[in-house]
Design a protein around this motif. Sequence first.
Motif, PDB file in Angstrom:
ATOM      1  N   LEU A  50       0.973  10.351  -4.064  1.00 27.52           N
ATOM      2  CA  LEU A  50       1.267  11.646  -3.426  1.00 27.52           C
ATOM      3  C   LEU A  50       2.122  12.555  -4.312  1.00 27.52           C
ATOM      4  N   GLU A  51       2.785  11.974  -5.304  1.00 24.30           N
ATOM      5  CA  GLU A  51       3.591  12.811  -6.208  1.00 24.30           C
ATOM      6  C   GLU A  51       2.736  13.877  -6.875  1.00 24.30           C
ATOM      7  N   LYS A  52       1.459  13.531  -7.119  1.00 28.83           N
ATOM      8  CA  LYS A  52       0.564  14.488  -7.804  1.00 28.83           C
ATOM      9  C   LYS A  52       0.215  15.672  -6.899  1.00 28.83           C
ATOM     10  N   GLU A  53       0.407  15.514  -5.605  1.00 32.16           N
ATOM     11  CA  GLU A  53      -0.046  16.544  -4.657  1.00 32.16           C
ATOM     12  C   GLU A  53       0.905  17.726  -4.539  1.00 32.16           C
ATOM     13  N   ASP A  54       2.128  17.572  -5.033  1.00 33.83           N
ATOM     14  CA  ASP A  54       3.084  18.663  -4.940  1.00 33.83           C
ATOM     15  C   ASP A  54       3.307  19.106  -3.481  1.00 33.83           C
ATOM     16  N   LEU A  55       3.514  18.135  -2.619  1.00 26.71           N
ATOM     17  CA  LEU A  55       3.693  18.436  -1.182  1.00 26.71           C
ATOM     18  C   LEU A  55       4.974  19.238  -0.944  1.00 26.71           C
ATOM     19  N   CYS A  56       4.904  20.125   0.048  1.00 30.17           N
ATOM     20  CA  CYS A  56       6.116  20.857   0.466  1.00 30.17           C
ATOM     21  C   CYS A  56       6.698  20.269   1.746  1.00 30.17           C
ATOM     22  N   GLY A  57       6.108  19.196   2.274  1.00 30.96           N
ATOM     23  CA  GLY A  57       6.637  18.581   3.482  1.00 30.96           C
ATOM     24  C   GLY A  57       5.631  17.620   4.068  1.00 30.96           C
ATOM     25  N   PHE A  58       6.016  17.020   5.217  1.00 34.17           N
ATOM     26  CA  PHE A  58       5.113  16.064   5.871  1.00 34.17           C
ATOM     27  C   PHE A  58       5.319  16.174   7.382  1.00 34.17           C
ATOM     28  N   VAL A  97       9.186   4.489   3.887  1.00 34.91           N
ATOM     29  CA  VAL A  97       8.906   4.457   2.439  1.00 34.91           C
ATOM     30  C   VAL A  97       8.808   5.892   1.922  1.00 34.91           C
ATOM     31  N   PHE A  98       8.103   6.733   2.672  1.00 29.42           N
ATOM     32  CA  PHE A  98       7.901   8.126   2.243  1.00 29.42           C
ATOM     33  C   PHE A  98       9.238   8.862   2.147  1.00 29.42           C
ATOM     34  N   MET A  99      10.061   8.755   3.186  1.00 30.91           N
ATOM     35  CA  MET A  99      11.316   9.528   3.219  1.00 30.91           C
ATOM     36  C   MET A  99      12.310   9.027   2.161  1.00 30.91           C
ATOM     37  N   ARG A 100      12.235   7.724   1.831  1.00 29.93           N
ATOM     38  CA  ARG A 100      13.116   7.217   0.757  1.00 29.93           C
ATOM     39  C   ARG A 100      12.606   7.696  -0.603  1.00 29.93           C
ATOM     40  N   HIS A 101      11.304   7.830  -0.735  1.00 26.69           N
ATOM     41  CA  HIS A 101      10.730   8.257  -2.015  1.00 26.69           C
ATOM     42  C   HIS A 101      10.920   9.764  -2.244  1.00 26.69           C
ATOM     43  N   TRP A 139       0.838  -1.203   0.000  1.00 31.47           N
ATOM     44  CA  TRP A 139       0.000   0.000   0.000  1.00 31.47           C
ATOM     45  C   TRP A 139       0.881   1.265   0.000  1.00 31.47           C
ATOM     46  N   GLY A 140       1.947   1.242   0.820  1.00 32.71           N
ATOM     47  CA  GLY A 140       2.802   2.433   0.991  1.00 32.71           C
ATOM     48  C   GLY A 140       3.433   2.877  -0.324  1.00 32.71           C
ATOM     49  N   HIS A 141       3.940   1.916  -1.103  1.00 36.42           N
ATOM     50  CA  HIS A 141       4.574   2.268  -2.378  1.00 36.42           C
ATOM     51  C   HIS A 141       3.555   2.869  -3.345  1.00 36.42           C
ATOM     52  N   ARG A 142       2.328   2.331  -3.310  1.00 36.18           N
ATOM     53  CA  ARG A 142       1.277   2.901  -4.176  1.00 36.18           C
ATOM     54  C   ARG A 142       0.932   4.316  -3.730  1.00 36.18           C
TER      55      ARG A 142
END
Length: 316
Positions: free
Chosen positions: A93-101, A135-139, A85-88
């Motif tokens: 989330l790439e589409k969201e243009d996040l500036c952080g988490f 997963v998030f921080m590696r991506h 699920w995490g990798h998906r």
Amino acid sequence: MNEKIKLGVSACLLGEPVRFDGGHKLDRFITGTLGAYVEFVPVCPEVEAGFGAPRETMHLEGDPAAPRLVTSRTKRDVTDQMLTWGHRRVADLEKEDLCGFIFKSKSPSSGMARVNILNDKGMPEQKGVGVFALVFMRHFPLLPVEDEGRLHDDKLRENFIESIFTLKRWRECLSEKKSRGRLVDFHTKHKLLVMSHSAEHYRSMGKLVADSKAMPVDKLFDTYQGLLMEALRFKTTIKKNANVLQHMLGYFKKQLSADEKQELLEIIDHYRKGDVPLIVPVTLINHYVRKYDQPYLKEQVYLQPHPIELQLRNHA
Ligand code: SF4
């Protein structure tokens, strides 16, 4: 800024009833103070990966570099379900243009550091990283991340918020056609801010921009972005800020009266000794910038990197 900053956040911190017991961990600084400037993208790994709420509690065990996520009572290893699920989810989330988490601390799924992990003797050690957080921080290795616990620390809070505002300005710069002129403009305005984090990056970014013709524009922007995000990871300190303040004084050499110069030097010294917060010398410099209409300094983001209402520079 044209739009709000987009920030990923562990959903329970927004008050969503997604915890193992059906409760939440509403954080009023995040939803209230920060919420005025930020649009949140909530993520609850355990609910979204299919474990429901309420649910059995989980913990980490094994190797901290490749932790296993295991249900605490029934001892089911659910790592693969979470990873699939995490990798998906990070691809989405790439589409969201996040500036952080902002992650929920201590969680075996969402914690970004010092999460309890059981060693081979069944003893907890604070060496783990939550499976989704990893997963998030590696991506997204360059994105600013923090957890809500660390955000209670004044310095870490200031650094994180400064980073997300800077990244947002950078994204706005990227939203128009890339050109060397745009990069020079962005860099000129952010010089002193970068200097307050890392003198070394200040020098290498200055060199990159000065030699910008030596590189294709796309590569130039990528290299600059990498250096910018790296620079922001270095925390500002009293010493670094005092150097920047002193550096700014140099731009007023001919304009400030002897009295004004003396006053500013004294205030910088009080700041250096920890007697007054950073907002004090910065306010005085802002006053002189207006009074003398100093052209270079009035463009410097360092003098107002985030909204004053957040009061991030008000602690001594
Ligand atoms: S810590 Fe993470 S997994 Fe746990 S409830 Fe909050 S968002 Fe969900």
